[in-house]
Design a protein around this motif. Structure first.
Motif, PDB file in Angstrom:
ATOM      1  N   LEU A 206       0.515  -1.296   0.022  1.00 47.04           N
ATOM      2  CA  LEU A 206      -0.146  -0.152   0.386  1.00 47.04           C
ATOM      3  C   LEU A 206       0.772   1.135   0.059  1.00 47.04           C
ATOM      4  CD1 LEU A 206      -2.792  -1.356   2.270  1.00 47.04           C
ATOM      5  CD2 LEU A 206      -3.066  -1.370   0.017  1.00 47.04           C
ATOM      6  N   LEU A 207       2.256   0.922   0.285  1.00 46.32           N
ATOM      7  CA  LEU A 207       2.973   2.048  -0.427  1.00 46.32           C
ATOM      8  C   LEU A 207       3.660   2.529  -0.822  1.00 46.32           C
ATOM      9  CD1 LEU A 207       5.250   1.271   3.036  1.00 46.32           C
ATOM     10  CD2 LEU A 207       2.998   2.534   3.314  1.00 46.32           C
ATOM     11  N   GLN A 208       3.284   1.814  -1.829  1.00 42.11           N
ATOM     12  CA  GLN A 208       3.702   1.665  -3.262  1.00 42.11           C
ATOM     13  C   GLN A 208       2.738   1.784  -3.601  1.00 42.11           C
ATOM     14  OE1 GLN A 208       7.247   2.430  -4.595  1.00 42.11           O
ATOM     15  NE2 GLN A 208       7.716   1.895  -2.186  1.00 42.11           N
ATOM     16  N   ASN A 209       1.716   2.434  -4.237  1.00 40.50           N
ATOM     17  CA  ASN A 209       0.638   2.639  -4.955  1.00 40.50           C
ATOM     18  C   ASN A 209      -0.548   1.312  -5.184  1.00 40.50           C
ATOM     19  OD1 ASN A 209       1.049   5.102  -5.872  1.00 40.50           O
ATOM     20  ND2 ASN A 209       2.389   4.831  -6.964  1.00 40.50           N
ATOM     21  N   GLY A 210       0.103   0.502  -4.195  1.00 42.58           N
ATOM     22  CA  GLY A 210      -1.257  -0.764  -4.091  1.00 42.58           C
ATOM     23  C   GLY A 210      -1.155  -1.827  -5.575  1.00 42.58           C
ATOM     24  N   HIS A 211       0.315  -1.787  -5.637  1.00 48.34           N
ATOM     25  CA  HIS A 211       1.169  -3.157  -6.120  1.00 48.34           C
ATOM     26  C   HIS A 211       1.312  -3.851  -5.999  1.00 48.34           C
ATOM     27  CE1 HIS A 211       0.332  -0.707  -9.859  1.00 48.34           C
ATOM     28  NE2 HIS A 211       1.339   0.646  -9.941  1.00 48.34           N
ATOM     29  N   ARG A 212       1.738  -4.965  -5.342  1.00 48.42           N
ATOM     30  CA  ARG A 212       2.421  -6.081  -4.634  1.00 48.42           C
ATOM     31  C   ARG A 212       3.607  -6.600  -5.382  1.00 48.42           C
ATOM     32  NH1 ARG A 212       0.536  -9.789  -1.773  1.00 48.42           N
ATOM     33  NH2 ARG A 212       1.886 -12.422  -1.613  1.00 48.42           N
ATOM     34  N   LEU A 213       4.781  -5.642  -4.848  1.00 53.49           N
ATOM     35  CA  LEU A 213       5.988  -6.263  -5.026  1.00 53.49           C
ATOM     36  C   LEU A 213       7.252  -7.421  -4.485  1.00 53.49           C
ATOM     37  CD1 LEU A 213       7.242  -3.212  -3.553  1.00 53.49           C
ATOM     38  CD2 LEU A 213       6.217  -3.517  -5.925  1.00 53.49           C
ATOM     39  N   LYS A 214       8.026  -8.318  -4.955  1.00 53.36           N
ATOM     40  CA  LYS A 214       8.506  -9.819  -5.118  1.00 53.36           C
ATOM     41  C   LYS A 214       9.187  -9.736  -3.851  1.00 53.36           C
ATOM     42  CE  LYS A 214       6.596 -11.413  -9.147  1.00 53.36           C
ATOM     43  NZ  LYS A 214       6.684 -12.414 -10.595  1.00 53.36           N
ATOM     44  N   ILE A 215       9.628  -8.017  -4.363  1.00 49.90           N
ATOM     45  CA  ILE A 215      11.187  -7.918  -3.358  1.00 49.90           C
ATOM     46  C   ILE A 215      10.907  -6.797  -2.068  1.00 49.90           C
ATOM     47  CG2 ILE A 215      13.009  -8.388  -5.019  1.00 49.90           C
ATOM     48  CD1 ILE A 215      13.325  -6.061  -6.146  1.00 49.90           C
ATOM     49  N   LEU A 216      11.582  -6.541  -1.452  1.00 51.12           N
ATOM     50  CA  LEU A 216      10.976  -5.301  -0.390  1.00 51.12           C
ATOM     51  C   LEU A 216      11.696  -3.793  -0.956  1.00 51.12           C
ATOM     52  CD1 LEU A 216      12.934  -6.534   3.164  1.00 51.12           C
ATOM     53  CD2 LEU A 216      10.317  -6.957   1.855  1.00 51.12           C
ATOM     54  N   PRO A 217      10.632  -2.887  -0.685  1.00 51.91           N
ATOM     55  CA  PRO A 217      11.541  -1.542  -1.211  1.00 51.91           C
ATOM     56  C   PRO A 217      12.320  -1.317  -0.531  1.00 51.91           C
ATOM     57  CG  PRO A 217       9.095  -2.174  -0.202  1.00 51.91           C
ATOM     58  CD  PRO A 217      10.122  -3.142   0.290  1.00 51.91           C
ATOM     59  N   ASP A 218      12.736  -0.149  -1.040  1.00 48.51           N
ATOM     60  CA  ASP A 218      14.516   0.121  -0.824  1.00 48.51           C
ATOM     61  C   ASP A 218      14.148   0.590   0.838  1.00 48.51           C
ATOM     62  OD1 ASP A 218      14.600   0.158  -3.264  1.00 48.51           O
ATOM     63  OD2 ASP A 218      14.832   2.134  -4.073  1.00 48.51           O
ATOM     64  N   GLY A 219      15.214   0.264   1.208  1.00 48.17           N
ATOM     65  CA  GLY A 219      15.316   0.831   2.704  1.00 48.17           C
ATOM     66  C   GLY A 219      14.699   0.007   3.362  1.00 48.17           C
ATOM     67  N   TRP A 220      14.188  -1.265   3.043  1.00 42.56           N
ATOM     68  CA  TRP A 220      13.627  -2.711   3.819  1.00 42.56           C
ATOM     69  C   TRP A 220      15.042  -3.172   3.741  1.00 42.56           C
ATOM     70  CZ3 TRP A 220       8.209  -3.989   4.824  1.00 42.56           C
ATOM     71  CH2 TRP A 220       7.417  -2.428   4.521  1.00 42.56           C
ATOM     72  N   LYS A 221      14.839  -4.217   4.961  1.00 43.85           N
ATOM     73  CA  LYS A 221      15.788  -5.048   5.429  1.00 43.85           C
ATOM     74  C   LYS A 221      15.024  -6.750   5.703  1.00 43.85           C
ATOM     75  CE  LYS A 221      20.222  -2.808   5.857  1.00 43.85           C
ATOM     76  NZ  LYS A 221      21.384  -2.054   6.281  1.00 43.85           N
TER      77      LYS A 221
END
Length: 399
Positions: A206-221
């Motif tokens: 939901l932090l990326q316009n609702g697009h499901r990401l296969k990898i974590l967003p930048d800055g996440w670990k």
């Protein structure tokens, strides 16, 4: 009539239950006589109507034989008799769909169909539970005697009017039942929306316009729970030592969280003393510690509102400076199913400290953790508002 409850139309009149039909009590054949039981005559007790939502009943959990009927005070009721539980508890109502008997926990009405409709009587008796309880007596439990039951007033309408009333109530009940199904479906959808939203938030969706990401967003670990803070087990002081109990230090067990809806907890049912902490494995946990129950059951989560202790049913995390306690709380709330899958045990499932420590957790920067918590709590608030707008009628609601 002196005990008229309210004004009624001129064509109606107040009578008593004893005026409109034959009142008979039930009975129980001796349980020491096997030939009295497992026959073909339906026999019901108030327990058979616990949670029972139908108007008509055809049988209960047990049946009796003809000889059991003959050698007891049980009475064979004809179909369309109205049964009314008169103790433990008072107020269950049903109509016999066929011939049957009841135990002594009922007062039963055999009605003349030409004068009074059984469903009209049924619907009326559904409304008089409090009145019946007021007429009851007893020390161990309240019981309504046959004499008092006969005295209960009922407004008697002409038979044609009774049928019109029954038809209208049936229509309203049908509408209500449909409404209950729709409301409960809406509630289920609201809860599914809540779970899905939290699930997505933790993956950055939901932090990326609702697009499901296969990898974590930048800055996440990806980290594990052992990386996010100190993990502590709880303990139980000896219950046989009175000096360990009734102190000033809150002591939490999983049972304290049964049906607990709050995010924070300050105390449980019991307190312990400082001596108990000195002499046992119990540790004082600081404010903002996140408690996760790891047995009986797995998955209760709460945050310490103040210093407290727990029993061994918890693994507790004191978050480090890079973890927001609310973020950790909501993450742990989302992994109950996974935690149960990796648990083990024969008597009951338990999640070991080693497995708990290795549970993976996606960690964003602290500022983003706070933002996620805000969004989750907005979802929770919206869901709560939706649920509060849905009026839930009990299944046996009647006008």
């Amino acid at each position: 009539m002196d005990n008229a409850l309210y004004d009624i139309p001129d064509s109606w009149k107040w009578v008593t239950l004893g005026d409109i039909g034959i009142v008979v009590s039930g009975g129980t054949p001796s349980t020491r006589e096997p030939e009295f039981w497992n026959g073909d005559i339906p026999w019901i007790t108030p327990a058979d109507l616990s949670g029972y939502d139908e108007i008509y009943i055809s049988e209960g959990a047990r049946k009796i034989t003809q000889i059991g009927l003959d050698y007891s005070s049980a009475y064979l009721l004809p179909e369309n008799s109205v049964v009314f539980s008169s103790r433990a508890p008072i107020g269950y109502v049903a109509i016999t769909k066929n011939k049957m008997a009841t135990n002594q926990g009922f007062k039963n009405l055999i009605l003349p169909s030409s004068l009074i409709n059984c469903k009209y009587t049924y619907y009326y008796l559904k409304t008089i539970k409090k009145l019946a309880e007021q007429k009851a007596s007893g020390t161990t439990f309240l019981e309504l005697s046959a004499a008092k039951f006969k005295q209960i007033p009922i407004p008697l309408a002409p038979i044609e009017e009774q049928l019109r009333i029954v038809e209208k109530i049936d229509e309203l009940v049908s509408y209500t039942n449909i409404s209950i199904v729709n409301i409960n479906q809406a509630l289920e959808n609201a809860n599914l929306y809540l779970k899905k939203s939290i699930y997505q938030l933790f993956r950055g969706n939901l932090l990326q316009n609702g697009h499901r990401l296969k990898i974590l967003p930048d800055g996440w670990k990806w980290k594990t729970l052992k990386d996010v803070g100190e993990i502590y087990n709880g303990g139980t002081p000896k219950t046989s030592v009175s000096e360990y109990w009734n102190g000033s230090i809150p002591w939490i067990t999983p049972s304290d969280l049964s049906n607990y809806k709050e995010k924070y907890i300050s105390k449980g049912q019991k307190n312990i003393t400082e001596l108990a902490i000195e002499k046992s494995s119990v540790k004082i946990l600081p404010k903002e510690t996140v408690l996760f129950s790891t047995r009986a059951p797995i998955g209760y989560v709460v945050i310490a509102k103040n210093e407290l202790t727990t029993n061994q049913g918890f693994k507790s995390i004191v978050p480090n400076e890079k973890i927001d306690s609310s973020f950790l709380y909501y993450f742990l709330k989302s992994i109950t199913e996974y935690a149960n899958k990796i648990a083990s045990g024969t008597t009951f499932l338990e999640l070991s400290t080693e497995k708990f420590k290795e549970i993976p957790i996606p960690i964003p920067p602290i500022e983003e953790q706070v933002k996620i918590v805000v969004e989750i709590e907005q979802v929770l608030n919206n869901t709560d508002n939706l649920i509060n707008e849905l009026v839930i009628f009990p299944k046996n609601w009647i006008i």
